[in-house]
Design a protein around this motif. Structure first.
Motif, PDB file in Angstrom:
ATOM      1  N   THR A  19      -9.651  -9.415   6.290  1.00  0.00           N
ATOM      2  CA  THR A  19      -9.074  -8.112   5.753  1.00  0.00           C
ATOM      3  C   THR A  19      -9.253  -6.752   4.711  1.00  0.00           C
ATOM      4  O   THR A  19     -11.048  -6.928   4.749  1.00  0.00           O
ATOM      5  N   GLU A  20      -8.979  -5.780   4.593  1.00  0.00           N
ATOM      6  CA  GLU A  20      -9.893  -4.500   4.207  1.00  0.00           C
ATOM      7  C   GLU A  20      -8.835  -3.256   3.578  1.00  0.00           C
ATOM      8  O   GLU A  20      -7.845  -3.830   4.221  1.00  0.00           O
ATOM      9  N   PRO A  21      -8.924  -2.958   2.318  1.00  0.00           N
ATOM     10  CA  PRO A  21      -7.660  -1.911   2.206  1.00  0.00           C
ATOM     11  C   PRO A  21      -7.369  -1.100   2.725  1.00  0.00           C
ATOM     12  O   PRO A  21      -6.053  -1.092   2.431  1.00  0.00           O
ATOM     13  N   LYS A  23      -6.325  -1.937   5.361  1.00  0.00           N
ATOM     14  CA  LYS A  23      -4.662  -2.627   6.240  1.00  0.00           C
ATOM     15  C   LYS A  23      -3.457  -3.258   4.861  1.00  0.00           C
ATOM     16  O   LYS A  23      -2.950  -3.980   4.816  1.00  0.00           O
ATOM     17  N   TYR A  24      -4.311  -3.171   3.709  1.00  0.00           N
ATOM     18  CA  TYR A  24      -3.262  -4.073   2.297  1.00  0.00           C
ATOM     19  C   TYR A  24      -1.861  -3.468   2.649  1.00  0.00           C
ATOM     20  O   TYR A  24      -1.675  -2.091   2.833  1.00  0.00           O
ATOM     21  N   ARG A  25      -0.717  -4.296   2.344  1.00  0.00           N
ATOM     22  CA  ARG A  25       0.307  -4.419   2.169  1.00  0.00           C
ATOM     23  C   ARG A  25       1.076  -4.298   0.648  1.00  0.00           C
ATOM     24  O   ARG A  25       2.403  -4.494   0.847  1.00  0.00           O
ATOM     25  N   HIS A  26       0.541  -5.204   0.082  1.00  0.00           N
ATOM     26  CA  HIS A  26       0.858  -5.618  -1.099  1.00  0.00           C
ATOM     27  C   HIS A  26       0.035  -5.555  -2.054  1.00  0.00           C
ATOM     28  O   HIS A  26       0.488  -5.323  -2.933  1.00  0.00           O
ATOM     29  N   TRP A  27      -1.482  -5.171  -2.397  1.00  0.00           N
ATOM     30  CA  TRP A  27      -2.100  -5.005  -3.061  1.00  0.00           C
ATOM     31  C   TRP A  27      -2.509  -2.805  -2.715  1.00  0.00           C
ATOM     32  O   TRP A  27      -2.796  -2.292  -2.304  1.00  0.00           O
ATOM     33  N   GLU A  66      -5.003 -10.743   0.230  1.00  0.00           N
ATOM     34  CA  GLU A  66      -5.341  -9.071  -0.057  1.00  0.00           C
ATOM     35  C   GLU A  66      -6.112  -9.715  -1.264  1.00  0.00           C
ATOM     36  O   GLU A  66      -7.194  -9.004  -1.681  1.00  0.00           O
ATOM     37  N   ASP A  69      -9.254 -10.640  -1.113  1.00  0.00           N
ATOM     38  CA  ASP A  69     -10.632  -9.611  -0.654  1.00  0.00           C
ATOM     39  C   ASP A  69     -10.520  -8.519  -1.967  1.00  0.00           C
ATOM     40  O   ASP A  69     -12.146  -7.637  -1.536  1.00  0.00           O
ATOM     41  N   ALA A  70      -9.585  -8.743  -2.149  1.00  0.00           N
ATOM     42  CA  ALA A  70     -10.385  -7.180  -3.112  1.00  0.00           C
ATOM     43  C   ALA A  70     -10.793  -7.667  -4.077  1.00  0.00           C
ATOM     44  O   ALA A  70     -12.174  -6.458  -4.494  1.00  0.00           O
TER      45      ALA A  70
END
Length: 562
Positions: A19-21, A23-27, A66, A69-70
């Protein structure tokens, strides 16, 4: 994305760890100078599966993908960041922990793999703090329960609002009949040094602990009134930044999307390939040596970015292992192979060693360490085949030492004109990549006689053929061409016929010899017990706590102590 990629990615059972930022849904990730803020604001409707809502910042595997990934991007893309604030975007709630409906509806394998990945993510936070100088401060603005408190425990410092309602809790035992699955029990007593009797009380109440008692018992570091909270957070962030050893200079590098293609029988990356033999329940992972020499200097490495061979291979191997863990549950065995020019692999090792003080090289080597640790705790039989044309040298030789068995061919194979197999050790095999219990794989291997490590160290740079490698104890068996095919075939067939349960238990016990650390305890002792408890009727049975949670009915327990 190719057609076959779309087919797999749209499958209900496919979980992608990439993933990548955007596309984040939660962070939410924000950076201001040397301070980054990771805000947890979980989308209730963003669960990986149907049947549950992610209320109160509760999480499933998708939320943690996520987060992982962050944390990874902050290490590679933001060399200027010295402090990371973990915060909640919800009012008066930090995080309610792992989503109970998700756990109740998940398969046993998913629950176990979910806990394993969340453990690795929290260990990654602690690794970033220790080895990258990015210190973590968690701001608890409300309830931090179960996995929510376990996320806070991964930080270096916990600040809790003193408003009469904010509290920390590990309610899994009384509420769900399971254990805090992300290292909570271990971190409370080993990391925060909470007294055993206090921890016993804390872990057997549902409502948690707040205020002065939370500080007195070392469950949090300080409590602050809401009116002074932001000023205290800013003060602590500056204090931690001033003490950080982070020495990142210049620009970070972008972790660009991996180039990969999925087929019905495998995955193709740039330097890693996965071939699936589902009938035989075997995945063969082949790693290719670099095609070019390393760059002349650090500037050349930085210019290559995510295409720098050691980093690209680590990312590809990491993704492959995670994919096999969660999406290929029938696979019993991972067979490692390699191909390519050995001298180039060693040249990259030498480049990393010579530039180890550089912040980016430091990150790459610690990433390799984490990937190898992920392999160590993967519940599959691990086998390495060292054949003609292979390049198991230096860093890649760690795969030989990580395996449960290794076979090396003596001399040439009939009809194969590639150079005979050799293993070559480098300084990378003697320090940069320790296992979870703090030993190198060679130190762990030679517990009976530590002088064997020094004997091997004296062979750094020397090309070791199969017989020499076997004599030094670097491989399990050296076989000639006459025996190779039959011996390997019989082993593979026999191994894949054994019970997966007994193999998982056996392998996990044999892989970690010697001392224990907090990290090794989390992956051996705690994970083993959680694995068992997740199968017990008291937790997951029809009348168990997970199934009856939220119904108003009390769970019915078999009261036999075993």
């Amino acid at each position: 994305m190719a057609a076959e990629d779309r087919k797999l990615a749209n499958s209900a059972t496919f979980i992608d760890f990439q993933t990548e930022p955007s596309k984040y849904r939660h962070w939410k990730l924000d950076v201001a100078g040397d301070v980054a803020t990771l805000t947890m604001d979980v989308d209730e409707n963003g669960g990986l599966f149907e049947g549950y809502l992610l209320k109160l910042n509760s999480y499933d595997l998708g939320v943690d993908i996520e987060l992982a990934d962050a944390v990874q991007r902050l290490r590679f893309e933001r060399p200027e960041v010295k402090v990371v604030l973990l915060r909640s975007g919800k009012n008066r709630v930090f995080c309610a922990g792992a989503n109970i409906r998700m756990l109740a509806g998940s398969t046993h394998a998913h629950k176990v793999n979910f806990c394993k990945f969340t453990n690795e993510t929290r260990n990654g936070i602690e690794d970033s703090s220790e080895n990258s100088g990015q210190r973590f401060i968690c701001v608890v603005n409300g309830t931090a329960a179960g996995g929510g408190y376990e996320l806070a425990l991964a930080a270096d410092h916990i600040i809790m609002a003193d408003d009469g309602s904010a509290a920390v809790a590990l309610p899994e035992v009384p509420l769900l009949a399971v254990l805090p699955g992300t290292g909570g029990l271990t971190r409370v007593v080993d990391k925060r040094k909470v007294r055993r009797d206090h921890a016993d009380f804390f872990c057997t109440i549902e409502e948690g602990i707040k205020g002065k008692r939370a500080v007195q018992w070392r469950l949090v570091d300080e409590i602050v009134s809401n009116s002074k909270l932001e000023a205290k957070v800013a003060e602590r962030a500056k204090e931690f930044a001033d003490k950080s050893k982070r020495n990142g200079e210049g620009q970070g590098i972008a972790l660009t999307p991996l180039k990969r293609s999925f087929t019905d029988d495998g995955i193709r990356y740039g330097f890693v390939s996965v071939d699936l033999n589902r009938a035989g329940r075997i995945a063969t992972i082949t790693i290719k040596a670099p095609e070019n020499d390393p760059p002349a200097d650090v500037a050349g490495m930085t210019a290559q970015g995510a295409d720098f061979w050691p980093l690209q291979v680590a990312r590809e191997l990491d993704d492959a292992i995670l994919h096999l863990r969660i999406n290929e549950l029938e696979i019993a065995m991972l067979v490692f192979k390699s191909v390519g020019e050995r001298s180039r692999v060693l040249a990259y090792d030498a480049f990393l060693e010579a530039n180890r003080a550089n912040w980016l090289v430091n990150e790459i080597r610690h990433y390799w360490k984490r990937v190898l640790k992920r392999i160590d705790v993967t519940s599959r039989t691990l086998v390495t085949l060292v054949e003609p044309g292979s390049c198991f040298v230096g860093t890649l030789a760690e795969l030989v030492f990580a395996s449960d068995r290794s076979y090396m061919l003596i001399g040439e194979k009939q009809g194969d004109n590639r150079a005979p197999a050799e293993i070559i050790l480098s300084p990378a095999n003697f320090g940069p990549y320790p296992m979870s219990h703090g030993l190198t794989r060679l130190e762990s291997r030679f517990q009976a006689d530590p002088s064997d490590v020094e004997t091997a160290k004296a062979k750094i740079g020397e090309a070791l053929d199969a017989e020499a490698a076997e004599e030094l104890g670097l491989v399990t068996f050296a076989l000639d061409d006459i025996d190779w095919d039959d011996e390997v075939r019989v082993f593979l067939e026999e191994r894949t016929s054994f019970s997966p349960d007994s193999l998982t238990g056996m392998e996990a016990n044999l892989r970690f010899v010697g001392p224990e650390t907090m990290e090794s305890k989390i992956f051996s002792r705690l994970t083993a017990w959680q694995n068992w408890i997740f199968q017990r009727p008291n937790a997951v049975g029809e009348n168990g706590a997970l199934q009856r949670y939220g119904t108003g009915e009390r769970a019915q327990f078999d009261m036999t102590r075993v």
